[in-house]
Design a protein around this motif. Structure first.
Motif, PDB file in Angstrom:
ATOM      1  N   ASN A 145       1.115  -1.260  -0.035  1.00 34.82           N
ATOM      2  CA  ASN A 145      -0.215   0.053   0.110  1.00 34.82           C
ATOM      3  C   ASN A 145       0.867   1.330   0.075  1.00 34.82           C
ATOM      4  O   ASN A 145       1.972   1.144   0.680  1.00 34.82           O
ATOM      5  CB  ASN A 145      -0.950   0.117   1.337  1.00 34.82           C
ATOM      6  CG  ASN A 145      -1.976  -1.038   1.183  1.00 34.82           C
ATOM      7  OD1 ASN A 145      -2.101  -1.860   0.131  1.00 34.82           O
ATOM      8  ND2 ASN A 145      -2.441  -1.469   2.479  1.00 34.82           N
ATOM      9  N   PRO A 146       0.517   2.295  -0.705  1.00 31.51           N
ATOM     10  CA  PRO A 146       1.068   3.547  -0.545  1.00 31.51           C
ATOM     11  C   PRO A 146       1.149   4.420   0.699  1.00 31.51           C
ATOM     12  O   PRO A 146       0.330   3.898   1.551  1.00 31.51           O
ATOM     13  CB  PRO A 146       0.362   4.201  -1.591  1.00 31.51           C
ATOM     14  CG  PRO A 146      -0.949   3.938  -1.727  1.00 31.51           C
ATOM     15  CD  PRO A 146      -0.863   2.440  -1.525  1.00 31.51           C
ATOM     16  N   GLY A 147       2.110   4.896   1.178  1.00 28.15           N
ATOM     17  CA  GLY A 147       2.230   5.536   2.296  1.00 28.15           C
ATOM     18  C   GLY A 147       2.631   4.860   3.590  1.00 28.15           C
ATOM     19  O   GLY A 147       2.566   5.244   4.732  1.00 28.15           O
ATOM     20  N   VAL A 148       2.772   3.722   3.235  1.00 23.49           N
ATOM     21  CA  VAL A 148       3.588   2.847   4.280  1.00 23.49           C
ATOM     22  C   VAL A 148       4.930   3.144   4.666  1.00 23.49           C
ATOM     23  O   VAL A 148       5.772   3.359   3.964  1.00 23.49           O
ATOM     24  CB  VAL A 148       3.626   1.185   4.100  1.00 23.49           C
ATOM     25  CG1 VAL A 148       4.209   0.420   5.053  1.00 23.49           C
ATOM     26  CG2 VAL A 148       2.063   0.575   3.603  1.00 23.49           C
ATOM     27  N   ALA A 149       4.948   3.619   6.028  1.00 26.54           N
ATOM     28  CA  ALA A 149       6.077   4.320   6.798  1.00 26.54           C
ATOM     29  C   ALA A 149       7.118   3.088   7.172  1.00 26.54           C
ATOM     30  O   ALA A 149       6.704   1.886   7.393  1.00 26.54           O
ATOM     31  CB  ALA A 149       5.836   5.178   7.688  1.00 26.54           C
ATOM     32  N   GLU A 150       8.237   3.696   7.484  1.00 30.51           N
ATOM     33  CA  GLU A 150       9.354   2.658   8.193  1.00 30.51           C
ATOM     34  C   GLU A 150       8.623   2.279   9.573  1.00 30.51           C
ATOM     35  O   GLU A 150       8.182   3.308  10.125  1.00 30.51           O
ATOM     36  CB  GLU A 150      10.655   2.974   8.280  1.00 30.51           C
ATOM     37  CG  GLU A 150      11.294   3.067   6.889  1.00 30.51           C
ATOM     38  CD  GLU A 150      11.458   1.601   6.433  1.00 30.51           C
ATOM     39  OE1 GLU A 150      11.579   0.577   6.970  1.00 30.51           O
ATOM     40  OE2 GLU A 150      11.374   1.527   5.117  1.00 30.51           O
ATOM     41  N   PRO A 151       8.913   1.343  10.379  1.00 33.33           N
ATOM     42  CA  PRO A 151       9.696   0.108   9.978  1.00 33.33           C
ATOM     43  C   PRO A 151       8.848  -0.931   9.083  1.00 33.33           C
ATOM     44  O   PRO A 151       9.361  -2.106   8.650  1.00 33.33           O
ATOM     45  CB  PRO A 151      10.226  -0.638  11.250  1.00 33.33           C
ATOM     46  CG  PRO A 151       8.849  -0.213  12.092  1.00 33.33           C
ATOM     47  CD  PRO A 151       8.565   0.996  11.559  1.00 33.33           C
ATOM     48  N   LEU A 152       7.407  -0.589   8.809  1.00 30.90           N
ATOM     49  CA  LEU A 152       6.557  -1.408   8.443  1.00 30.90           C
ATOM     50  C   LEU A 152       6.893  -1.593   6.802  1.00 30.90           C
ATOM     51  O   LEU A 152       6.829  -2.912   6.200  1.00 30.90           O
ATOM     52  CB  LEU A 152       5.056  -0.907   8.327  1.00 30.90           C
ATOM     53  CG  LEU A 152       4.464  -1.174   9.616  1.00 30.90           C
ATOM     54  CD1 LEU A 152       2.915  -0.160   9.421  1.00 30.90           C
ATOM     55  CD2 LEU A 152       4.196  -2.511   9.696  1.00 30.90           C
ATOM     56  N   ARG A 153       7.470  -0.568   6.245  1.00 35.54           N
ATOM     57  CA  ARG A 153       7.835  -0.949   4.949  1.00 35.54           C
ATOM     58  C   ARG A 153       8.990  -1.905   4.552  1.00 35.54           C
ATOM     59  O   ARG A 153       8.854  -2.732   3.881  1.00 35.54           O
ATOM     60  CB  ARG A 153       8.234   0.471   4.156  1.00 35.54           C
ATOM     61  CG  ARG A 153       8.541   0.191   2.583  1.00 35.54           C
ATOM     62  CD  ARG A 153       8.574   1.665   2.072  1.00 35.54           C
ATOM     63  NE  ARG A 153       8.178   1.523   0.663  1.00 35.54           N
ATOM     64  CZ  ARG A 153       6.873   1.202  -0.008  1.00 35.54           C
ATOM     65  NH1 ARG A 153       5.896   1.224   0.850  1.00 35.54           N
ATOM     66  NH2 ARG A 153       6.700   1.301  -1.351  1.00 35.54           N
ATOM     67  N   SER A 154       9.912  -1.745   5.555  1.00 38.48           N
ATOM     68  CA  SER A 154      10.893  -2.673   5.412  1.00 38.48           C
ATOM     69  C   SER A 154      10.639  -4.098   5.921  1.00 38.48           C
ATOM     70  O   SER A 154      11.053  -5.126   5.218  1.00 38.48           O
ATOM     71  CB  SER A 154      12.204  -2.307   6.308  1.00 38.48           C
ATOM     72  OG  SER A 154      12.704  -1.219   5.936  1.00 38.48           O
ATOM     73  N   LEU A 155       9.634  -4.255   6.941  1.00 41.07           N
ATOM     74  CA  LEU A 155       9.172  -5.636   7.284  1.00 41.07           C
ATOM     75  C   LEU A 155       8.389  -6.156   6.373  1.00 41.07           C
ATOM     76  O   LEU A 155       8.467  -7.329   5.954  1.00 41.07           O
ATOM     77  CB  LEU A 155       8.220  -5.417   8.658  1.00 41.07           C
ATOM     78  CG  LEU A 155       9.185  -5.009   9.852  1.00 41.07           C
ATOM     79  CD1 LEU A 155       8.470  -4.806  10.882  1.00 41.07           C
ATOM     80  CD2 LEU A 155      10.149  -6.167  10.361  1.00 41.07           C
ATOM     81  N   ALA A 156       7.535  -5.535   5.585  1.00 44.57           N
ATOM     82  CA  ALA A 156       6.859  -6.049   4.439  1.00 44.57           C
ATOM     83  C   ALA A 156       7.442  -6.421   3.348  1.00 44.57           C
ATOM     84  O   ALA A 156       7.224  -7.493   2.672  1.00 44.57           O
ATOM     85  CB  ALA A 156       5.594  -4.913   3.831  1.00 44.57           C
TER      86      ALA A 156
END
Length: 183
Positions: A145-156
């Motif tokens: 999804n757009p706008g997913v920030a760190e640390p979620l982006r790295s984990l995803a």
């Protein structure tokens, strides 16, 4: 929405007899963005990698840019469903991924606090077939999804590029019912 294409060789030999984890990652413009590879070989666990117990073995994965710059490290200890750790190239823990079932993973911050489920911020379609440079590959399509920030982006991203490790399949696609062609 950012889209990743996670590809690995797709031949009968690679599906049945591939003891090391390696995938190539491309963006939606078909530009190579990363390679996921094991730091070393499976060592003494190599015989297990040829069986349905491959997902139980230890995995020590590096995610590197096409030019060789380290992006992140993904590690899994021996066992059926231990937490998968995600860290920076310098070894700082970003967070962990916990598998609840083959299709349900929770993402946790560096303190172990659950942030969300992978499915809340991304979608993955596994088992597609494609050709890359004249060779057949298995292609997983991941949409974050757009706008997913760190640390979620790295984990995803880690969950997506190491999905076979995270969900417990490992390198073997042999199951009790035969070959797991779609995963």
């Amino acid at each position: 929405m950012s889209t990743l294409f996670v590809e690995q060789p797709w031949t009968a030999m690679s599906l049945l007899f591939r003891p090391q984890y390696r995938v190539d990652v491309f963006d939606e413009r078909d530009t190579p963005i990363a390679v996921v590879r094991e730091r070393g070989g499976p060592g003494l666990q190599r015989p297990l990698r040829y069986t349905g117990f491959s997902g139980w073995t230890t995995f020590d994965l590096d995610v590197v840019a096409p030019h060789g710059q380290p992006i992140m490290h993904i590690g899994k200890r021996f066992g059926r469903r231990p937490h998968v750790s995600v860290s920076t190239p310098q070894g700082q823990l970003i967070g962990t991924i916990k598998t609840h079932s083959a299709w349900k993973q929770s993402l946790h911050d560096a303190n172990g606090q659950q942030i969300c489920f992978f499915g809340d911020i991304a979608r993955i379609e596994t088992g597609g077939r494609a050709k890359r440079n004249g060779r057949r590959v298995r292609r997983d399509v991941v949409r974050i999804n757009p706008g997913v920030a760190e640390p979620l982006r790295s984990l995803a991203t880690a969950c997506a590029v190491a999905f076979d490790v995270v969900r417990g399949t490992g390198t073997s696609h042999v199951s009790s019912g035969g070959v797991d062609w779609s995963a």
